[in-house]
Design a protein around this motif. Sequence first.
Motif, PDB file in Angstrom:
ATOM      1  N   SER A  74       0.701  -1.193  -0.019  1.00 30.55           N
ATOM      2  CA  SER A  74       0.141  -0.084  -0.124  1.00 30.55           C
ATOM      3  C   SER A  74       0.768   1.214  -0.120  1.00 30.55           C
ATOM      4  O   SER A  74       2.195   1.194   0.505  1.00 30.55           O
TER       5      SER A  74
ATOM      6  N   SER B 229       0.523   5.187   1.202  1.00 30.57           N
ATOM      7  CA  SER B 229      -0.196   6.053   2.047  1.00 30.57           C
ATOM      8  C   SER B 229       0.439   7.241   2.388  1.00 30.57           C
ATOM      9  O   SER B 229       1.776   7.351   2.107  1.00 30.57           O
TER      10      SER B 229
ATOM     11  N   CYS C 133      -4.768   9.015   4.943  1.00 23.50           N
ATOM     12  CA  CYS C 133      -5.052   7.755   3.871  1.00 23.50           C
ATOM     13  C   CYS C 133      -6.555   7.617   3.904  1.00 23.50           C
ATOM     14  O   CYS C 133      -7.158   7.997   5.052  1.00 23.50           O
TER      15      CYS C 133
ATOM     16  N   VAL D  49      -4.877   3.329  10.127  1.00 22.29           N
ATOM     17  CA  VAL D  49      -3.389   2.945  10.075  1.00 22.29           C
ATOM     18  C   VAL D  49      -2.931   2.909  11.639  1.00 22.29           C
ATOM     19  O   VAL D  49      -3.137   3.583  12.612  1.00 22.29           O
TER      20      VAL D  49
ATOM     21  N   THR E  33       4.639   2.262  10.417  1.00 20.85           N
ATOM     22  CA  THR E  33       3.424   1.995  10.390  1.00 20.85           C
ATOM     23  C   THR E  33       3.110   0.358  10.340  1.00 20.85           C
ATOM     24  O   THR E  33       2.109  -0.133  10.104  1.00 20.85           O
TER      25      THR E  33
ATOM     26  N   ASP F  38       5.328   3.235   3.188  1.00 19.03           N
ATOM     27  CA  ASP F  38       4.268   4.467   3.230  1.00 19.03           C
ATOM     28  C   ASP F  38       5.238   5.689   2.935  1.00 19.03           C
ATOM     29  O   ASP F  38       6.238   5.877   3.533  1.00 19.03           O
TER      30      ASP F  38
END
Length: 134
Positions: free
Chosen positions: A2, A4, A29, A33, A71, A125
Motif C-alpha cells: 500500500s 499512503s 489515507c 493506520v 506503520t 508508506d
Amino acid sequence: MSISLISAVLVIMISSMVDSTNVRFQNNCPWTVDIYQTQDQIVAAKVTTIAAGGLSGSIAITAGLSGRFTTITDEEATLFEYNLDSWSISNRKFWYNLSIIPPGSLGCYSLSDCQDQTGKVGFNDKMKVTPDYW
C-alpha cells in the motif's frame, strides 16, 4: 504494497533547553493506520491506531531517548527515526530523519542501487514530517 501518506507533526518546545517533545500523527489515507514505536532498541509496540483522516494524541519523547516510528513491523517499513539528546545540558536538540534505505544495503550510493543490491524496496508508506517550531 500500500502507498499512503502519514504526517508526523512534531511539537517542539521553544526554550534554551528541550527536555521533552511530543509527536502527533495525522492519517491522510482513506484507511485506518497503526503506528508502532521502537525505543532504545526495544521491540516495536503498537502505540496508537488512527482512523482515516484522523489525528493521534501526543506521544511524549523525553531527553535521552532514541527510537523510531513505523506503520508496520516489517524490516522494509519507512522509518521515522528520532533522538532527543541528553549529552548537552545547555543546548539539547531533537534530531530526526526519514529512512527508506532497504535493509542489508552496503556501499550503495542511491536508492535504486541499494534496491538492486538487496532485492528489497526499503519502504512501505509515504511520510511527511512537519515541525511545529524550528
